[in-house]
Design an enzyme around this catalytic site. Structure first.
Site, short mmCIF file in Angstrom:
data_model
loop_
_atom_site.label_atom_id
_atom_site.label_comp_id
_atom_site.label_asym_id
_atom_site.label_seq_id
_atom_site.Cartn_x
_atom_site.Cartn_y
_atom_site.Cartn_z
N ASP A 68 0.89 -1.16 0.00
CA ASP A 68 0.00 0.00 0.00
C ASP A 68 0.92 1.21 0.00
O ASP A 68 1.61 1.48 0.99
CB ASP A 68 -0.88 -0.02 1.25
CG ASP A 68 -1.79 1.21 1.36
OD1 ASP A 68 -1.60 2.18 0.60
OD2 ASP A 68 -2.69 1.20 2.22
N VAL A 69 0.97 1.94 -1.11
CA VAL A 69 1.96 3.01 -1.25
C VAL A 69 1.74 4.17 -0.29
O VAL A 69 2.62 5.02 -0.12
CB VAL A 69 2.00 3.56 -2.70
CG1 VAL A 69 2.45 2.48 -3.67
CG2 VAL A 69 0.66 4.15 -3.11
N TYR A 162 -6.95 14.66 -9.63
CA TYR A 162 -5.98 13.91 -10.42
C TYR A 162 -4.96 14.85 -11.04
O TYR A 162 -3.74 14.62 -10.93
CB TYR A 162 -6.71 13.12 -11.51
CG TYR A 162 -5.82 12.25 -12.35
CD1 TYR A 162 -5.34 11.04 -11.86
CD2 TYR A 162 -5.44 12.63 -13.63
CE1 TYR A 162 -4.52 10.22 -12.63
CE2 TYR A 162 -4.62 11.83 -14.41
CZ TYR A 162 -4.16 10.63 -13.91
OH TYR A 162 -3.34 9.83 -14.67
N THR A 197 -5.43 1.00 -19.57
CA THR A 197 -5.23 0.46 -18.23
C THR A 197 -6.59 0.39 -17.54
O THR A 197 -7.62 0.59 -18.17
CB THR A 197 -4.30 1.37 -17.41
OG1 THR A 197 -4.97 2.62 -17.15
CG2 THR A 197 -2.99 1.62 -18.14
#
Length: 303
Positions: A68-69, A162, A197
């Site tokens: 989990d970054v 984003y 993706t």
């Protein structure tokens, strides 16, 4: 790595976050086929194991690490496993990212923003901070590749969380590029447009600690329809994108020529040129200003 030096990947080790699919998996495959040891890290344990098996079938030396970054301690643990398995770390690819939820500013969900910031921005910081000492340690130089987006070079309407995080990734890359150059560590920002993706399905892996945000099933009928339309549009754009395998080859090509910004869609140059023209016009305006034109000719702070 200097663009004047021959690039050697074989025998070196790359750690790639978000590598169970999409861009991350394509990069793992590409670097693995160039002879690198690859450490694939991802939050999705089942997808991670499947990716590991696929790479092993290609005779690629691979280590899988659940990650989990947004948790720095997990980054540290993953790097410890990397060193224990392969001895050295030469490259980190901060690829893991989420798309958030499209919407107008007045419809912004603060918990969604926090999630996007923690994954897309803090995840890149944590990965770079944890990996840099190990890349410095062996003195052979290396690479840090931060996956940003064309959205980081030009704001995208209704996708402000984003866009903001990807712009931050570009800026961090520029800062670290100067800082780490004396250590022969090349830092690059990968700024693709649409790639095939599952970025539009990011909610599938939203961590429990962010589940206080509204889930799709809790939306009103009007909200459901709006988000269904937004995600449907996003899916259409993503599906029209370039294959991740093509992007991976472009990354290697750009690293070989020493690029700090890695672009995959030359058709977007017009948009960045327009932004540059607006910036130039604004500086021209400042030069004509009776308030600040006396600063023309002053030395800039050294970078």
């Amino acid at each position: 790595m200097s663009k004047n030096e021959a690039i050697t990947y074989s025998g070196k080790t790359a750690l790639i976050s978000g590598a169970a699919g999409g861009i991350g998996f394509a990069l793992a495959k590409e670097f693995g086929e160039l002879g690198m040891n690859v450490v694939i890290a991802d939050i999705d344990e089942a997808a991670l194991e499947n990716a590991k098996q696929q790479l092993e079938l290609l005779n690629i030396n691979v280590l899988a690490c659940q990650l989990d970054v947004t948790e720095y301690a997990q980054w540290q643990a993953c790097i410890e496993q990397t060193i224990a398995t392969f001895g050295k770390l030469h490259m980190v690819v901060n690829n893991a990212g989420v798309g958030g939820v499209p919407g107008k500013i007045e419809q912004t969900d603060h918990d969604i923003w926090r999630w996007v910031i923690d994954v897309n921005l803090m995840g890149v910081l944590y990965g770079t901070q944890a990996a840099t000492p190990e890349i410095k340690r062996h003195g052979e130089g290396g690479w840090i590749i931060n996956v940003a987006s064309m959205a980081g070079m030009m704001g995208v309407p209704y996708a402000s969380s984003y866009s903001a995080t990807k712009a931050a990734v570009v800026s961090m890359t520029e800062s670290w590029s100067v800082e780490l150059k004396p250590h022969n560590i090349h830092v690059a920002a990968l700024c693709p447009a649409f790639v095939k993706t599952r970025i539009h399905e990011s909610l599938r892996n939203k961590q429990d600690k962010y589940k206080s945000a509204k889930e799709l099933k809790e939306f009103t009928p009007e909200e459901k329809e709006r988000y269904k339309k937004s995600f449907g549009q996003a899916a259409a754009f993503v599906e029209s994108g370039i294959p991740a395998d093509l992007l991976a080859k472009r990354v290697v090509e750009a690293l070989d020529s020493g690029q700090q910004y890695i672009f995959t869609h030359p058709n977007y140059k017009e948009a960045t040129d327009y932004r540059a023209a607006l910036i130039s016009k604004a500086f021209n305006d400042a030069e004509q200003s009776n308030l600040v034109k006396h600063l023309i000719g002053d030395d800039m702070v050294s970078l």
